[in-house]
Write an enzyme that holds these catalytic residues in place. Structure first.
Site, PDB file in Angstrom:
ATOM      1  N   ALA A   1       0.842  -1.159   0.000  1.00 17.75           N
ATOM      2  CA  ALA A   1       0.009   0.082   0.045  1.00 17.75           C
ATOM      3  C   ALA A   1       0.809   1.252   0.034  1.00 17.75           C
ATOM      4  O   ALA A   1       2.009   1.201   0.219  1.00 17.75           O
ATOM      5  CB  ALA A   1      -0.931   0.044   1.356  1.00 17.75           C
ATOM      6  N   ASP A   2       0.285   2.539  -0.462  1.00 16.12           N
ATOM      7  CA  ASP A   2       1.115   3.522  -0.425  1.00 16.12           C
ATOM      8  C   ASP A   2       0.287   4.659  -0.354  1.00 16.12           C
ATOM      9  O   ASP A   2      -1.128   4.778  -0.814  1.00 16.12           O
ATOM     10  CB  ASP A   2       1.570   3.850  -1.605  1.00 16.12           C
ATOM     11  CG  ASP A   2       2.971   4.952  -1.389  1.00 16.12           C
ATOM     12  OD1 ASP A   2       3.861   4.898  -0.886  1.00 16.12           O
ATOM     13  OD2 ASP A   2       2.413   6.094  -2.021  1.00 16.12           O
TER      14      ASP A   2
END
Length: 204
Positions: free
Chosen positions: A84-85
Site C-alpha cells: 500500500a502507499d
C-alpha cells in the site's frame, strides 16, 4: 464463537504501525515485511497514478524478495501479499513524508483552517497464482484552526515526520481540530479496510 481458521496466509508489505493495526482489526493473522524501495525514483503527475505505481513497485520488490528466499509453499494455503502507499494532496500538490521539521510545520500550518485529501493505493497479489489486483481510495479531510502550540507539540514528538504530508488525524492532540472526514479514517491511516478485503477476495 470460534471463528473459522484463515484459509490463506497474509504478508503485509509495510512497517507502518497504523497499517499493522488495521489488518489486525480486520481480524486477519499476518506477518510483516518491509518493501524497501526508492520512492523518490517514481514520479507521476496525478496522485492516483503515483500511489498505484508505488504500490505496484512495493509489491514487485516484496515478491522478488520472497522468491529469492525460496518461499516454500509447504501447505495448501495460498499466500497473499498486501502492498500500500499513501500520499496527501494539498491545493493540488502531492505531499509525501516531510523532509524536515520546518517542512512538517509548513504542511501543518497549511491544514489549519483548511483541507487536504489522502489518496491511498492497495495492491494485493496472490503469490501462489500470480494474480494481482489493485485500486485506490480517496478521502477529504477538513480542519478547524490548529493552534501553534499543538503543532509544536506534534513536531517535538516527531511522528509527523514519518507520515505522508505530515498528516495525522487519529492523534489525540489533532483529533479535536478535525472538522470533518469525508471517507474512512482507516484509509487516511494508510489502508482502507473495505477495499483491502475486496481485493483479497478478488485474488483468492
Amino acid at each position: 464463537m470460534e471463528s473459522a481458521p484463515q484459509q490463506f496466509k497474509i504478508i503485509l508489505g509495510s512497517s507502518s504501525v497504523a497499517r499493522r493495526k488495521i489488518v489486525a482489526d480486520m481480524g486477519y493473522e499476518f506477518t510483516t515485511m518491509s518493501a524497501d524501495i526508492d520512492e523518490k525514483a517514481i514520479r507521476k503527475e496525478k496522485p492516483e497514478d503515483l500511489v498505484m505505481a508505488l504500490g505496484e513497485a512495493k509489491a514487485d520488490a516484496l515478491i522478488e524478495r520472497l522468491q529469492n528466499q525460496k518461499h516454500q509453499e509447504n501447505d495448501a494455503k495460498p499466500t497473499v501479499v498486501i502492498a500500500a502507499d499513501t500520499v496527501v494532496v494539498y491545493e493540488g500538490a502531492i505531499r509525501e513524508k516531510p523532509s524536515s521539521k520546518e517542512e512538517a510545520r509548513e504542511f501543518m500550518k497549511g491544514y489549519s483552517g483548511g483541507h487536504a485529501a489522502t489518496v491511498t493505493s492497495v495492491v494485493v497479489t496472490n503469490l501462489s497464482t500470480g494474480l494481482r489486483k489493485g485500486d485506490w481510495d480517496k478521502v477529504e479531510i477538513y480542519f478547524h484552526d490548529i493552534p501553534d502550540k499543538i503543532i509544536d507539540n506534534m513536531l517535538e514528538e516527531g511522528i509527523v515526520l514519518k507520515v505522508a504530508g505530515g498528516l495525522i488525524i487519529e492523534h489525540p492532540l489533532i483529533l479535536p481540530y478535525v472538522k470533518e472526514v469525508v471517507g474512512g479514517t482507516d484509509s487516511v491511516m494508510g489502508l482502507p479496510m473495505a477495499l483491502t478485503r475486496r481485493l483479497i477476495e478478488g485474488v483468492l
